[in-house]
Scaffold this motif. Structure first.
Motif, PDB file in Angstrom:
ATOM      1  N   GLY A  65       1.293  -1.584   0.036  1.00 48.55           N
ATOM      2  CA  GLY A  65      -0.379  -0.287  -0.274  1.00 48.55           C
ATOM      3  C   GLY A  65       1.209   1.681   0.342  1.00 48.55           C
ATOM      4  O   GLY A  65       1.803   0.912  -0.750  1.00 48.55           O
ATOM      5  N   GLY A  66      -0.028   2.739   0.535  1.00 51.15           N
ATOM      6  CA  GLY A  66       0.778   3.472   0.951  1.00 51.15           C
ATOM      7  C   GLY A  66       1.622   3.898   1.526  1.00 51.15           C
ATOM      8  O   GLY A  66       1.973   4.886   1.731  1.00 51.15           O
ATOM      9  N   GLN A  67       1.977   2.786   2.421  1.00 52.00           N
ATOM     10  CA  GLN A  67       2.815   3.107   3.989  1.00 52.00           C
ATOM     11  C   GLN A  67       4.248   3.687   3.834  1.00 52.00           C
ATOM     12  O   GLN A  67       4.733   4.409   4.674  1.00 52.00           O
ATOM     13  N   SER A  68       4.576   3.395   2.307  1.00 48.69           N
ATOM     14  CA  SER A  68       6.262   3.361   2.171  1.00 48.69           C
ATOM     15  C   SER A  68       6.331   4.829   1.777  1.00 48.69           C
ATOM     16  O   SER A  68       7.647   5.055   1.816  1.00 48.69           O
ATOM     17  N   SER A  69       5.371   5.296   1.055  1.00 53.02           N
ATOM     18  CA  SER A  69       6.321   6.690   0.738  1.00 53.02           C
ATOM     19  C   SER A  69       6.980   7.623   2.277  1.00 53.02           C
ATOM     20  O   SER A  69       7.260   8.090   1.730  1.00 53.02           O
TER      21      SER A  69
END
Length: 416
Positions: free
Chosen positions: A257-261
């Motif tokens: 998901g988008g947590q890596s940003s």
């Protein structure tokens, strides 16, 4: 007789007329004063106007809501605020029956924890390939399978190579001629062909060339690859084995998901193994891969884990918890207090005296226990953390709570 009667009638009529005039004179000023006093007490002016179905829809003047309903006024005094749209009032015993629990919003630095699956792998920085520098045939193999342990300086395989025999003979010729420069050059050639110094000394002592040379392991570790068997022909450029160490290992984590940003190199993390209870390993993010995984489009991270006890083995499944500390402070509430929907997120506030109201909030990050609130509520506000879905439903509809009440409890009231 007739004249006396007329005089009496005239006197009575005159008295009635005089009394009426006096009544007008005395009473009229009092009435006028009362009317003027009433007109002086003007009603309070509304602060703003809100939609009945959406308290966040505010206007400075009366009008219609997006749903076509008349806007309702909100006043500055406390009694008017108590009756603001969306506020519901419940009896104390009903609150107890519903199991309503509240928590206080706090102001502080939000700590986000990201949990991701990971796989233990060899530390590729410590891998060493074993390649022959001359062609020949493997006569004896001392390590027989992948996973075997090898020790630096101990035999790895024995090779018969005509090229090695020729190099030894040239070295012996230089020694016989007592040519020091030529001897040093021939000896250096044997060293470059990975002939151990102990074997070179043995050649000097015996003055005899060895037909088979035993090559030694360049370092200690385990064989992660073994590509030869006894009798195989080998040549330069062909990797016959790979030696890996377990002093340290890599943990490759997959962030979905988008947590890596928000993850950066150097972020602290802890690693745990389901099969190894009550044990965690600390590490930091060492590398963020520039491409996503082809399988699940996840962002891969690499962590280096010290493994002095050798308890971590390649291909183990692990769990990585990444902890991120925010640089700024914000309002923080329990995660379960947030009611999420596709259109907006809401929180139910406990206003005291059995009054509750659902308000829209703008959320930031979430962790496993708390949520960051960017806008909508303030620190020290009381938020509902249980039964909030029912309260939110009733607050949004401005309906009553009769269906939640028992027969002996007073009817719950929804103030318009």
């Amino acid at each position: 007789m007739s004249s006396s009667k007329n005089i009496f009638i005239i006197s009575v009529c005159g008295g009635v007329l005089l009394g009426a005039l006096l009544g007008v004179y005395i009473i009229a000023p009092q009435t006028t004063s009362a009317i003027s006093s009433t007109a002086g007490d003007s009603p309070p002016e509304p602060l703003y106007w809100v939609a009945p179905m959406d308290p966040d829809f505010r206007r400075a003047a009366p009008g219609k809501s997006p749903m076509g309903m008349d806007l309702l006024p909100v006043y500055a005094d406390s009694s008017a605020n108590k009756n603001s749209p969306g506020t519901v009032t419940i009896a104390a015993d009903v609150i107890n029956n519903l199991g309503v629990r509240t928590a206080q919003a706090r102001y502080g630095e939000f700590t986000q924890t990201i949990t991701a699956p990971a796989t233990i792998q060899f530390n590729e920085d410590q891998l060493q390939r074993v390649q022959p520098r001359v062609e020949g045939w493997v006569q004896k193999l001392y390590a027989h399978a992948e996973g075997d342990t090898v020790t630096a300086g101990e035999p790895l395989y024995t090779l018969y190579s005509p090229a090695l025999v020729t190099a030894q003979e040239q070295f012996l010729m230089a020694l016989e001629r007592n040519n020091q420069e030529l001897s040093m050059s021939a000896e250096q050639r044997l060293l470059n062909l990975e002939i151990a110094p102990s074997i070179i000394n043995e050649i000097k002592r015996t003055r005899t060339a060895l037909h088979s040379i035993t090559l030694l392991a360049p370092r200690s570790g385990v064989l992660s690859e073994l590509n030869i068997r006894e009798g195989d022909y080998v040549a330069p450029g062909k990797a016959i084995a790979t030696i890996a160490t377990l002093d340290s290992v890599w943990a490759i984590a997959d962030i979905i998901g988008g947590q890596s940003s928000s993850i950066a190199i150097g972020d602290q993390a802890s690693l745990s193994i389901d099969g190894i209870p009550n044990r965690t390993w600390s590490a930091a993010v060492e590398y963020i891969y520039p491409t996503l995984s082809e399988v699940n489009r996840s962002q891969r991270l690499r962590l280096k884990i010290d493994n002095d006890t050798r308890i971590l083995k390649p291909n183990m499944f692990a769990r990585v918890n990444l902890t991120q500390q925010a640089n700024t402070k914000s309002v923080i509430i329990p995660k379960e207090a947030v009611i999420r929907s596709s259109e907006q997120n809401r929180v139910v506030l406990a206003l005291g005296n059995g009054r509750f109201k659902a308000v829209a909030v703008k959320t930031g990050k979430f962790n496993d226990r708390e949520a960051e609130i960017i806008h909508g509520i303030e620190a020290n506000d009381e938020v509902v953390v249980s039964a909030q879905f029912l309260l939110d439903s009733e607050s949004s509809k401005d309906s009553d709570f009769i269906r939640m009440n028992h027969s002996n409890a007073p009817s719950a009231k929804v103030t318009p």
